[in-house]
Write a protein that holds these residues in place. Structure first.
Motif, PDB file in Angstrom:
ATOM      1  N   PHE A   7       0.875  -1.171   0.000  1.00  0.00           N
ATOM      2  CA  PHE A   7       0.000   0.000   0.000  1.00  0.00           C
ATOM      3  C   PHE A   7       0.915   1.225   0.000  1.00  0.00           C
ATOM      4  CE2 PHE A   7      -2.707  -3.261   1.761  1.00  0.00           C
ATOM      5  CZ  PHE A   7      -3.965  -2.956   1.256  1.00  0.00           C
ATOM      6  N   ASP A   8       0.766   2.115  -0.979  1.00  0.00           N
ATOM      7  CA  ASP A   8       1.623   3.300  -1.104  1.00  0.00           C
ATOM      8  C   ASP A   8       0.738   4.540  -1.247  1.00  0.00           C
ATOM      9  OD1 ASP A   8       3.539   5.209  -1.592  1.00  0.00           O
ATOM     10  OD2 ASP A   8       4.317   4.270  -3.415  1.00  0.00           O
ATOM     11  N   ALA A   9       0.771   5.415  -0.261  1.00  0.00           N
ATOM     12  CA  ALA A   9      -0.060   6.627  -0.275  1.00  0.00           C
ATOM     13  C   ALA A   9       0.717   7.853  -0.757  1.00  0.00           C
ATOM     14  CB  ALA A   9      -0.620   6.878   1.122  1.00  0.00           C
ATOM     15  N   SER A  10       1.881   7.660  -1.365  1.00  0.00           N
ATOM     16  CA  SER A  10       2.696   8.792  -1.832  1.00  0.00           C
ATOM     17  C   SER A  10       1.911   9.660  -2.806  1.00  0.00           C
ATOM     18  CB  SER A  10       3.963   8.290  -2.533  1.00  0.00           C
ATOM     19  OG  SER A  10       4.748   7.547  -1.642  1.00  0.00           O
ATOM     20  N   GLY A  11       1.819  10.955  -2.504  1.00  0.00           N
ATOM     21  CA  GLY A  11       1.176  11.915  -3.389  1.00  0.00           C
ATOM     22  C   GLY A  11      -0.337  11.778  -3.485  1.00  0.00           C
ATOM     23  N   MET A  12      -0.931  10.973  -2.638  1.00  0.00           N
ATOM     24  CA  MET A  12      -2.381  10.765  -2.712  1.00  0.00           C
ATOM     25  C   MET A  12      -3.107  11.748  -1.797  1.00  0.00           C
ATOM     26  SD  MET A  12      -2.630   6.626  -2.924  1.00  0.00           S
ATOM     27  CE  MET A  12      -4.346   6.632  -3.430  1.00  0.00           C
ATOM     28  N   PHE A  13      -4.273  12.149  -2.224  1.00  0.00           N
ATOM     29  CA  PHE A  13      -5.109  13.015  -1.422  1.00  0.00           C
ATOM     30  C   PHE A  13      -5.813  12.189  -0.361  1.00  0.00           C
ATOM     31  CE2 PHE A  13      -4.624  15.275  -5.422  1.00  0.00           C
ATOM     32  CZ  PHE A  13      -4.271  16.531  -4.966  1.00  0.00           C
ATOM     33  N   GLY A  14      -6.185  12.850   0.718  1.00  0.00           N
ATOM     34  CA  GLY A  14      -6.888  12.158   1.787  1.00  0.00           C
ATOM     35  C   GLY A  14      -8.204  11.580   1.297  1.00  0.00           C
ATOM     36  N   GLY A  15      -8.524  10.392   1.781  1.00  0.00           N
ATOM     37  CA  GLY A  15      -9.780   9.748   1.402  1.00  0.00           C
ATOM     38  C   GLY A  15      -9.695   8.236   1.522  1.00  0.00           C
ATOM     39  N   GLU A  16     -10.757   7.597   1.087  1.00  0.00           N
ATOM     40  CA  GLU A  16     -10.856   6.138   1.132  1.00  0.00           C
ATOM     41  C   GLU A  16     -10.664   5.591  -0.277  1.00  0.00           C
ATOM     42  OE1 GLU A  16     -11.231   4.678   4.178  1.00  0.00           O
ATOM     43  OE2 GLU A  16     -11.157   6.730   4.930  1.00  0.00           O
ATOM     44  N   TYR A  17      -9.807   4.598  -0.421  1.00  0.00           N
ATOM     45  CA  TYR A  17      -9.507   3.999  -1.716  1.00  0.00           C
ATOM     46  C   TYR A  17      -9.786   2.497  -1.637  1.00  0.00           C
ATOM     47  CZ  TYR A  17      -7.196   8.429  -2.697  1.00  0.00           C
ATOM     48  OH  TYR A  17      -6.926   9.753  -2.893  1.00  0.00           O
ATOM     49  N   TYR A  18     -10.478   2.006  -2.655  1.00  0.00           N
ATOM     50  CA  TYR A  18     -10.862   0.596  -2.698  1.00  0.00           C
ATOM     51  C   TYR A  18     -10.389  -0.023  -4.002  1.00  0.00           C
ATOM     52  CZ  TYR A  18     -13.970   1.973   1.099  1.00  0.00           C
ATOM     53  OH  TYR A  18     -14.468   2.449   2.277  1.00  0.00           O
ATOM     54  N   ALA A  19      -9.993  -1.276  -3.930  1.00  0.00           N
ATOM     55  CA  ALA A  19      -9.581  -2.012  -5.126  1.00  0.00           C
ATOM     56  C   ALA A  19      -9.814  -3.492  -4.876  1.00  0.00           C
ATOM     57  CB  ALA A  19      -8.121  -1.749  -5.444  1.00  0.00           C
ATOM     58  N   ASP A  20      -9.765  -4.236  -5.928  1.00  0.00           N
ATOM     59  CA  ASP A  20      -9.860  -5.694  -5.832  1.00  0.00           C
ATOM     60  C   ASP A  20      -8.574  -6.298  -6.356  1.00  0.00           C
ATOM     61  OD1 ASP A  20     -12.460  -5.745  -4.813  1.00  0.00           O
ATOM     62  OD2 ASP A  20     -13.354  -5.713  -6.814  1.00  0.00           O
ATOM     63  N   ILE A  21      -8.049  -7.240  -5.593  1.00  0.00           N
ATOM     64  CA  ILE A  21      -6.921  -8.035  -6.068  1.00  0.00           C
ATOM     65  C   ILE A  21      -7.525  -9.321  -6.613  1.00  0.00           C
ATOM     66  CG2 ILE A  21      -4.797  -9.240  -5.419  1.00  0.00           C
ATOM     67  CD1 ILE A  21      -4.568  -7.179  -3.083  1.00  0.00           C
ATOM     68  N   VAL A  33     -10.214 -15.697  -7.688  1.00  0.00           N
ATOM     69  CA  VAL A  33     -10.515 -15.377  -6.299  1.00  0.00           C
ATOM     70  C   VAL A  33     -10.313 -13.867  -6.150  1.00  0.00           C
ATOM     71  CG1 VAL A  33      -9.872 -15.716  -3.885  1.00  0.00           C
ATOM     72  CG2 VAL A  33      -9.770 -17.641  -5.481  1.00  0.00           C
ATOM     73  N   VAL A  34     -11.324 -13.192  -5.632  1.00  0.00           N
ATOM     74  CA  VAL A  34     -11.271 -11.739  -5.460  1.00  0.00           C
ATOM     75  C   VAL A  34     -11.001 -11.426  -3.992  1.00  0.00           C
ATOM     76  CG1 VAL A  34     -12.559  -9.579  -5.657  1.00  0.00           C
ATOM     77  CG2 VAL A  34     -12.842 -11.375  -7.385  1.00  0.00           C
ATOM     78  N   VAL A  35      -9.942 -10.635  -3.773  1.00  0.00           N
ATOM     79  CA  VAL A  35      -9.584 -10.185  -2.431  1.00  0.00           C
ATOM     80  C   VAL A  35      -9.759  -8.679  -2.380  1.00  0.00           C
ATOM     81  CG1 VAL A  35      -7.768 -10.068  -0.688  1.00  0.00           C
ATOM     82  CG2 VAL A  35      -7.896 -12.055  -2.218  1.00  0.00           C
ATOM     83  N   PRO A  36     -10.773  -8.185  -1.638  1.00  0.00           N
ATOM     84  CA  PRO A  36     -10.953  -6.732  -1.546  1.00  0.00           C
ATOM     85  C   PRO A  36      -9.792  -6.096  -0.764  1.00  0.00           C
ATOM     86  CG  PRO A  36     -12.876  -7.922  -0.701  1.00  0.00           C
ATOM     87  CD  PRO A  36     -11.799  -8.924  -0.928  1.00  0.00           C
ATOM     88  N   ALA A  37      -9.389  -4.904  -1.222  1.00  0.00           N
ATOM     89  CA  ALA A  37      -8.337  -4.142  -0.539  1.00  0.00           C
ATOM     90  C   ALA A  37      -8.864  -2.739  -0.263  1.00  0.00           C
ATOM     91  CB  ALA A  37      -7.080  -4.077  -1.401  1.00  0.00           C
ATOM     92  N   HIS A  38      -8.503  -2.222   0.890  1.00  0.00           N
ATOM     93  CA  HIS A  38      -8.958  -0.894   1.306  1.00  0.00           C
ATOM     94  C   HIS A  38      -7.769  -0.114   1.848  1.00  0.00           C
ATOM     95  CE1 HIS A  38     -10.628   1.773   4.601  1.00  0.00           C
ATOM     96  NE2 HIS A  38     -11.103   2.292   3.507  1.00  0.00           N
ATOM     97  N   LEU A  39      -7.628   1.128   1.375  1.00  0.00           N
ATOM     98  CA  LEU A  39      -6.584   2.024   1.864  1.00  0.00           C
ATOM     99  C   LEU A  39      -7.257   3.301   2.339  1.00  0.00           C
ATOM    100  CD1 LEU A  39      -3.625   3.025   2.202  1.00  0.00           C
ATOM    101  CD2 LEU A  39      -3.691   3.703  -0.214  1.00  0.00           C
TER     102      LEU A  39
END
Length: 186
Positions: A7-21, A33-39
């Motif tokens: 997980f890399d938050a470099s240069g990212m604005f504040g907030g919630e980020y979601y993705a699927d692996i 197989v879907v693994v949800p990811a949350h940052l």
């Protein structure tokens, strides 16, 4: 097999980020197989100033001057400046607090007004919510000198001439002050 997930938050604005692996394989029952990811990113302000030193050089007593100091935010969240102070009363700053959006800047006017001859110095202190530079200091310098005082004599000139005649007259410019007088004649 272990797979590193970064997980890399470099240069990212504040907030919630979601993705699927998505892990794809040759398993006939579960080919994906879907693994949800949350940052969750907390944005951070990043203060900067230009110039990093305010130097007025030589200024005349009781006249002074003003210089610009740019204050900006290169961060990913709003910069809240709670206090802008200067520790020498010969200097003043145009604002005592500010809010600066990310990617924006404001212009501060720093004024120097010497009342006596001498060398002046001070420190502008900026308090903000920048996480790694909560207190920023900017040195400020100036030298107060007595001004020049121009005197021109005579007060006026006049001549009565015939066409083709010429007359030379003398205009005397003197300095009754203590600093060098610089002048032009048009």
């Amino acid at each position: 097999s272990d797979v590193d997930v970064i997980f890399d938050a470099s240069g990212m604005f504040g907030g919630e980020y979601y993705a699927d692996i998505i892990v794809a394989s040759n398993d006939p029952e579960d080919p994906e197989v879907v693994v949800p990811a949350h940052l969750s990113v907390t944005g951070a302000s990043d203060i900067w100033v230009d110039p990093d030193t305010v130097d007025f050089g030589v200024m005349f007593v009781n006249y002074g001057g003003t210089l610009d100091l740019e204050l900006g935010n290169d961060g990913t969240d709003v910069l809240n400046v709670s206090s802008i102070t200067v520790d020498n009363t010969a200097f003043t700053v145009s604002q005592s607090s500010a809010t600066v959006d990310y990617g924006e800047e404001i212009m501060l006017n720093v004024t120097f007004m010497p009342t006596d001859v001498g060398t002046y110095s001070g420190t502008i202190t900026v308090q903000s919510d920048d996480p790694d530079e909560g207190t920023l200091t900017i040195p400020v310098y100036a030298n107060g000198v007595e001004p020049p005082v121009i005197a021109v004599a005579p007060d006026s000139l006049s001549a009565d001439l015939y066409t083709g005649d010429s007359l030379d007259q003398v205009l005397t410019i003197s300095n009754n002050g203590l600093s060098d007088l610089i002048f032009e004649i048009d």
